[in-house]
Design an enzyme around this catalytic site. Sequence first.
Site, PDB file in Angstrom:
ATOM      1  N   ASN A 112     -11.571  82.489   8.617  1.00  0.00           N
ATOM      2  CA  ASN A 112     -11.536  83.046   7.258  1.00  0.00           C
ATOM      3  C   ASN A 112     -11.491  81.884   6.263  1.00  0.00           C
ATOM      4  O   ASN A 112     -10.505  81.164   6.178  1.00  0.00           O
ATOM      5  CB  ASN A 112     -10.286  83.928   7.127  1.00  0.00           C
TER       6      ASN A 112
ATOM      7  N   CYS B 224      -9.556  85.796  -1.641  1.00  0.00           N
ATOM      8  CA  CYS B 224     -10.761  85.927  -0.806  1.00  0.00           C
ATOM      9  C   CYS B 224     -11.872  86.714  -1.482  1.00  0.00           C
ATOM     10  O   CYS B 224     -13.002  86.754  -0.982  1.00  0.00           O
ATOM     11  CB  CYS B 224     -10.389  86.561   0.528  1.00  0.00           C
TER      12      CYS B 224
ATOM     13  N   HIS C 112     -17.063  89.438   3.343  1.00  0.00           N
ATOM     14  CA  HIS C 112     -15.982  88.483   3.578  1.00  0.00           C
ATOM     15  C   HIS C 112     -15.595  88.556   5.056  1.00  0.00           C
ATOM     16  O   HIS C 112     -15.579  89.625   5.652  1.00  0.00           O
ATOM     17  CB  HIS C 112     -14.790  88.839   2.689  1.00  0.00           C
TER      18      HIS C 112
HETATM   19  N1  COA Z   1      -0.729  84.802  19.100  1.00  0.00           N
HETATM   20  C1  COA Z   1       0.001  85.560  19.943  1.00  0.00           C
HETATM   21  N2  COA Z   1       0.753  86.591  19.535  1.00  0.00           N
HETATM   22  C2  COA Z   1       0.748  86.870  18.224  1.00  0.00           C
HETATM   23  C3  COA Z   1       0.022  86.123  17.296  1.00  0.00           C
HETATM   24  C4  COA Z   1      -0.722  85.047  17.778  1.00  0.00           C
HETATM   25  N3  COA Z   1      -1.466  84.275  16.961  1.00  0.00           N
HETATM   26  N4  COA Z   1       0.227  86.637  16.069  1.00  0.00           N
HETATM   27  C5  COA Z   1       1.051  87.681  16.207  1.00  0.00           C
HETATM   28  N5  COA Z   1       1.376  87.806  17.513  1.00  0.00           N
HETATM   29  C6  COA Z   1       2.258  88.799  18.140  1.00  0.00           C
HETATM   30  C7  COA Z   1       3.299  89.326  17.180  1.00  0.00           C
HETATM   31  O1  COA Z   1       4.416  88.488  17.146  1.00  0.00           O
HETATM   32  C8  COA Z   1       3.587  90.660  17.779  1.00  0.00           C
HETATM   33  O2  COA Z   1       4.442  90.477  18.842  1.00  0.00           O
HETATM   34  P1  COA Z   1       5.612  91.545  19.164  1.00  0.00           P
HETATM   35  O3  COA Z   1       4.879  92.830  19.462  1.00  0.00           O
HETATM   36  O4  COA Z   1       6.294  90.958  20.344  1.00  0.00           O
HETATM   37  O5  COA Z   1       6.439  91.621  17.931  1.00  0.00           O
HETATM   38  C9  COA Z   1       2.237  91.109  18.347  1.00  0.00           C
HETATM   39  O6  COA Z   1       1.479  89.912  18.507  1.00  0.00           O
HETATM   40  C10 COA Z   1       1.496  92.065  17.483  1.00  0.00           C
HETATM   41  O7  COA Z   1       1.475  91.558  16.147  1.00  0.00           O
HETATM   42  P2  COA Z   1       0.665  92.252  15.007  1.00  0.00           P
HETATM   43  O8  COA Z   1       0.920  91.524  13.714  1.00  0.00           O
HETATM   44  O9  COA Z   1       0.976  93.718  15.031  1.00  0.00           O
HETATM   45  O10 COA Z   1      -0.818  92.008  15.499  1.00  0.00           O
HETATM   46  P3  COA Z   1      -2.139  92.683  14.996  1.00  0.00           P
HETATM   47  O11 COA Z   1      -2.787  93.396  16.103  1.00  0.00           O
HETATM   48  O12 COA Z   1      -1.934  93.429  13.708  1.00  0.00           O
HETATM   49  O13 COA Z   1      -3.055  91.425  14.658  1.00  0.00           O
HETATM   50  C11 COA Z   1      -3.786  90.155  12.752  1.00  0.00           C
HETATM   51  C12 COA Z   1      -2.634  90.457  13.707  1.00  0.00           C
HETATM   52  C13 COA Z   1      -3.285  89.150  11.743  1.00  0.00           C
HETATM   53  C14 COA Z   1      -4.923  89.560  13.551  1.00  0.00           C
HETATM   54  C15 COA Z   1      -4.256  91.464  12.058  1.00  0.00           C
HETATM   55  O14 COA Z   1      -3.140  92.171  11.566  1.00  0.00           O
HETATM   56  C16 COA Z   1      -5.181  91.212  10.909  1.00  0.00           C
HETATM   57  O15 COA Z   1      -6.278  90.709  11.075  1.00  0.00           O
HETATM   58  N6  COA Z   1      -4.796  91.599   9.677  1.00  0.00           N
HETATM   59  C17 COA Z   1      -5.616  91.429   8.523  1.00  0.00           C
HETATM   60  C18 COA Z   1      -5.595  89.994   8.121  1.00  0.00           C
HETATM   61  C19 COA Z   1      -6.502  89.694   6.989  1.00  0.00           C
HETATM   62  O16 COA Z   1      -7.516  90.301   6.829  1.00  0.00           O
HETATM   63  N7  COA Z   1      -6.080  88.697   6.210  1.00  0.00           N
HETATM   64  C20 COA Z   1      -6.835  88.130   5.167  1.00  0.00           C
HETATM   65  C21 COA Z   1      -7.139  89.049   4.075  1.00  0.00           C
HETATM   66  S1  COA Z   1      -8.228  88.236   3.008  1.00  0.00           S
END
Ligand code: COA
Length: 357
Positions: free
Chosen positions: A314, A120, A284
Amino acid sequence: MGSVIIGSGRSLPKRTVTNDELGAIVDTSDEWIVPRTGIRTRQIATEETCTDLGAEAALRALGQAAGGWQREEGAIDPATLDMIICPTLTADTHFPSQAARIRERIGAENAVCYDMSCACSGCVYGISTADLMLAGSAFDRAGAEAAGRVPRRNVVRRVLVVAAERLSRLVDWDDRATCILFGDGAGAVVLEWRDGEDGVLSSYMENTDDTARTLWCDSAFCARETPFAAEGEGAAEREGLDPYMRMAGQAVFKFATAAMMRCTEEALERAGLSVEDVTLFTPHQANERIIRYAAKKMDLPMERFQLIIDHVGNVSGASALIALNEALCDGKITQGDIACMTAFGGGLTAGSCVIRI
Ligand code: COA
């Protein structure tokens, strides 16, 4: 003197995919996705290739197709491009490079072409590398002129940076933690070295070891064997090979927020500027929350940040180039203004550049 952006373009596939549509494939919902990411829809390539998307963005940047932004009136001749750099994770072919495929499509018959794999951060690595090439060539040409000899290196006056991405081919559509985040598309800029004008004011690139595999995608070809391997040889590498991208969301979030601040500060310091000098941040777009975090840390209103994640998701290395192009086309930023583009991604890569438009 500097590397001046003389054209900018973008291309998005025609198919819009809503959060509700994703909810029909995996256990997720619009109510979960919007507050956690800011994403409402993304464009997914159902028939467009990276070559299609990249070539369209490039032709718009050159003014050879409608819908782009040019610094001066009139189209730019593709034959005047000395180099095409294509940041991409999803080239249509291992070789020719994606850049070479785009060269052929747009008729850039004099361009040297290569791809960059920096996830990215492709937008920032692409612009920063092009700027280094342009500045290096200017230095080489000045030396040659003073000594009355030919330049020792390739003459590079105009570079097309075109990031083209189809992460829809790398994501596991059964993995709700990643498939909701990504979209497809391409973004492009044409950079030209000008002696009398400012352009890229500073750049900064960095890499951090990803020992914990927070952002990872194995190469599919590693699964193949050669006829020379003894029984079991190479099995360790093939064991656990995964054809899809994987992400440790929270760890990446932590890395991303820190990288946003660190890289922006470093690039601004190199340019001798402060956050107040920046007209528009075109970062980004990985998660709206990451951008809001940066705005809060910098004590700036969100109006100073170009937000496009709601309708494109993204788009990896193309994201910030698409954001910049939307801002230019909408007149949110114009000649003389200062843009700051910061990105981070797999690698772990990160970087930032400050650009006088
Ligand atoms: N829909 C519903 N539930 C979801 C889900 C979805 N799409 N994705 C994850 N969950 C659930 C998980 O299973 C977890 O459930 P649990 O508590 O029962 O285990 C819960 O939601 C929390 O998951 P978590 O991974 O802690 O969520 P989060 O608040 O961290 O959000 C992202 C997830 C991916 C949105 C966030 O971590 C993020 O944006 N990270 C950075 C990603 C990024 O920048 N990537 C590219 C870099 S270039």
